[in-house]
Design an enzyme around this catalytic site. Structure first.
Site, PDB file in Angstrom:
ATOM      1  N   GLU A   1      -3.507   7.742  12.567  1.00  0.00           N
ATOM      2  CA  GLU A   1      -2.487   6.988  12.724  1.00  0.00           C
ATOM      3  C   GLU A   1      -1.027   7.302  12.664  1.00  0.00           C
ATOM      4  OE1 GLU A   1      -2.582   2.772  12.477  1.00  0.00           O
ATOM      5  OE2 GLU A   1      -4.457   2.628  11.974  1.00  0.00           O
TER       6      GLU A   1
ATOM      7  N   TYR B   1       8.032  -2.082  11.558  1.00  0.00           N
ATOM      8  CA  TYR B   1       7.143  -1.423  10.365  1.00  0.00           C
ATOM      9  C   TYR B   1       7.721  -0.275  10.000  1.00  0.00           C
ATOM     10  CZ  TYR B   1       2.824  -0.216   7.625  1.00  0.00           C
ATOM     11  OH  TYR B   1       2.310   0.125   6.750  1.00  0.00           O
TER      12      TYR B   1
ATOM     13  N   LEU C   1      -5.393  -7.791  12.559  1.00  0.00           N
ATOM     14  CA  LEU C   1      -6.726  -7.796  11.901  1.00  0.00           C
ATOM     15  C   LEU C   1      -7.172  -6.380  12.038  1.00  0.00           C
ATOM     16  CD1 LEU C   1      -8.377 -10.788  13.401  1.00  0.00           C
ATOM     17  CD2 LEU C   1      -7.263 -10.830  11.476  1.00  0.00           C
ATOM     18  N   SER C   2      -6.329  -5.526  12.181  1.00  0.00           N
ATOM     19  CA  SER C   2      -6.403  -4.119  12.048  1.00  0.00           C
ATOM     20  C   SER C   2      -7.668  -3.367  13.169  1.00  0.00           C
ATOM     21  CB  SER C   2      -7.189  -3.749  10.583  1.00  0.00           C
ATOM     22  OG  SER C   2      -7.147  -2.604  10.476  1.00  0.00           O
ATOM     23  N   SER C   3      -7.426  -3.823  14.265  1.00  0.00           N
ATOM     24  CA  SER C   3      -8.339  -3.185  15.174  1.00  0.00           C
ATOM     25  C   SER C   3      -8.161  -1.437  15.300  1.00  0.00           C
ATOM     26  CB  SER C   3      -7.986  -3.781  16.630  1.00  0.00           C
ATOM     27  OG  SER C   3      -6.722  -3.589  16.764  1.00  0.00           O
TER      28      SER C   3
ATOM     29  N   ASP D   1       0.924  -1.160   0.022  1.00  0.00           N
ATOM     30  CA  ASP D   1       0.087  -0.062   0.137  1.00  0.00           C
ATOM     31  C   ASP D   1       0.830   1.158   0.019  1.00  0.00           C
ATOM     32  OD1 ASP D   1       0.868  -0.578   2.737  1.00  0.00           O
ATOM     33  OD2 ASP D   1      -1.350   0.217   3.289  1.00  0.00           O
TER      34      ASP D   1
ATOM     35  N   ASP E   1      -5.730  -0.759   5.490  1.00  0.00           N
ATOM     36  CA  ASP E   1      -6.846  -0.990   6.434  1.00  0.00           C
ATOM     37  C   ASP E   1      -8.146  -0.188   6.715  1.00  0.00           C
ATOM     38  OD1 ASP E   1      -4.704  -2.579   7.042  1.00  0.00           O
ATOM     39  OD2 ASP E   1      -3.919  -1.471   8.909  1.00  0.00           O
TER      40      ASP E   1
END
Ligand code: GLA
Length: 374
Positions: free
Chosen positions: A170, A232, A134-136, A48, A182
């Site tokens: 974010e 990351y 899972l992208s909370s 992405d 996400d």
């Protein structure tokens, strides 16, 4: 007989109608419930922020925010699952950490976008495990924004623009230099469909995810991960360095032969991004042909690339991938940022699953809920 109003009466009538309209709108928006799902990325990992392609889908679990307008210029937020609370003035731009950074960031970013927030009381609950890949995080940002925009009585901007606002939360408030995967997956989710995203043009297309009797399952590696710390952000910097060295705007445009001239580990990072992009296209093709054996092979190839070239796997992730393969998975791989979290497996008909594995199916995208929770 037509009723004729004198000028002053007509003005009064107009003003009263407007007041009634506003009061009705206000009553309707005094309290709203917003839900945003997490996501599973079928394939297209770490593409992405490199202007590449990805094929995620929204899951059924996510974050719900109940917002009530308070009209006192303050925000009071409660994270029910954590038993924690925060309270701050609307204009307060002091940084915070953890879930509080998302709330403060959402309020600040929406005010910057000229959403007239009246002050709010927010209740946050979720069904996604935090740090699970899972992208909370994106689900929290999206649900907060939808709820706050709702009580301000505004119409949300288009979904790409809203994803960009959530991504700024974010990046600038939480400190994770994540891309748009996400947020777009959460906002564009559609039942039984995956979302094909081109991050260069920000074009989004949904396509049926028809797996027949096969099942997609996730399995927790047991290792929590955080995009705000660790590898990351480092991977992002490496990709930027590779772009500079190759004179490119997006690494997904790289030519593999030119990338070979780069020093390690940049050469490997480029190889992952370019090959992963090709795997997304091959996955779309396999799904269109209903070739699920090929889908499994592509998931395995993605995992090998993420492990060996992008180096975002860990021993716990490898063990979880192995457990899925031992149970008969046609393919299995690490998902999301990596460095822990859940792994994904494609199980053929009749195969069992390791203990703790959960089936994941594509569900609808982020939305305001009716009174009965739909
Ligand atoms: C995390 C980030 C996304 C994306 C993935 C890797 O989930 O939030 O933006 O980069 O990692 O594909």
């Amino acid at each position: 007989m037509a009723i004729r109003h004198p000028q002053s009466e007509r003005t009064w009538l107009r003003a009263t109608t407007e007041t009634v309209r506003r009061e009705t709108l206000r009553a309707m928006t005094e309290c709203v419930r917003a839900f945003a799902p997490g996501r599973v990325n079928l394939i297209g990992e770490h593409t992405d922020y490199n202007g590449g392609l990805a094929l995620p889908f929204a899951v059924r679990d996510g974050v719900t925010v109940i917002a009530s307008a308070s009209h006192d210029g303050r925000v009071v937020a409660e994270a029910h699952d954590l038993g924690e609370r925060d309270s701050f003035a609307l204009g307060d731009r002091a940084p915070a950490s953890g879930w509080r950074a998302f709330v403060r960031g959402a309020v600040a970013e929406l005010l910057t976008s000229e959403v007239p927030l009246p002050g709010a009381s927010l209740e946050i609950t979720g069904t996604l495990p935090r740090g699970s890949g899972l992208s909370s995080s994106a689900a929290l940002a999206v649900a907060l924004c939808l709820a706050l925009i709702g009580i301000a009585g505004e119409t949300p901007p288009d979904r790409v623009a809203l994803a960009q606002i959530c991504s700024r939360i974010e990046n600038d408030w939480v400190g994770a230099q994540t891309g748009l995967l996400d947020q777009l997956a959460s906002l564009f989710g559609q039942t039984d469909h995956a979302t094909l995203i081109d991050f260069r043009s920000l074009e989004v297309r949904t396509l049926p995810l028809d797996l027949g009797e096969h099942r997609l399952v996730t399995l927790d590696s047991g290792e929590r991960h955080s995009n705000a710390i660790g590898g990351y952000n480092q991977r992002r910097h490496e990709c930027e360095a590779a772009c500079r060295a190759l004179g490119l705007r997006h690494l997904s445009e790289a030519d593999l032969s030119a990338a070979r001239a780069l020093s390690a580990p940049l050469d490997r990072r480029v190889r992952h991004v370019v090959s992963e992009n090709e795997r997304v296209l091959a996955t779309v093709d396999a799904l269109e042909r209903g070739d699920l054996v090929e889908l499994g092979r592509l998931l395995d190839a993605s995992h090998a690339s993420l492990r060996d070239d992008y180096e975002v796997s860990t021993p716990a992730v490898e063990a979880a991938v192995e457990a899925l393969r031992d149970a008969g998975a046609l393919g299995a791989r690490v998902i999301g940022g990596g460095f822990g979290g859940h792994v994904l497996g494609l199980m053929p008909p009749g195969a069992g699953t390791p203990e703790g594995a959960l089936e994941v199916r594509p569900g609808p995208g982020a939305r305001l809920l009716d009174g009965d929770g739909r």
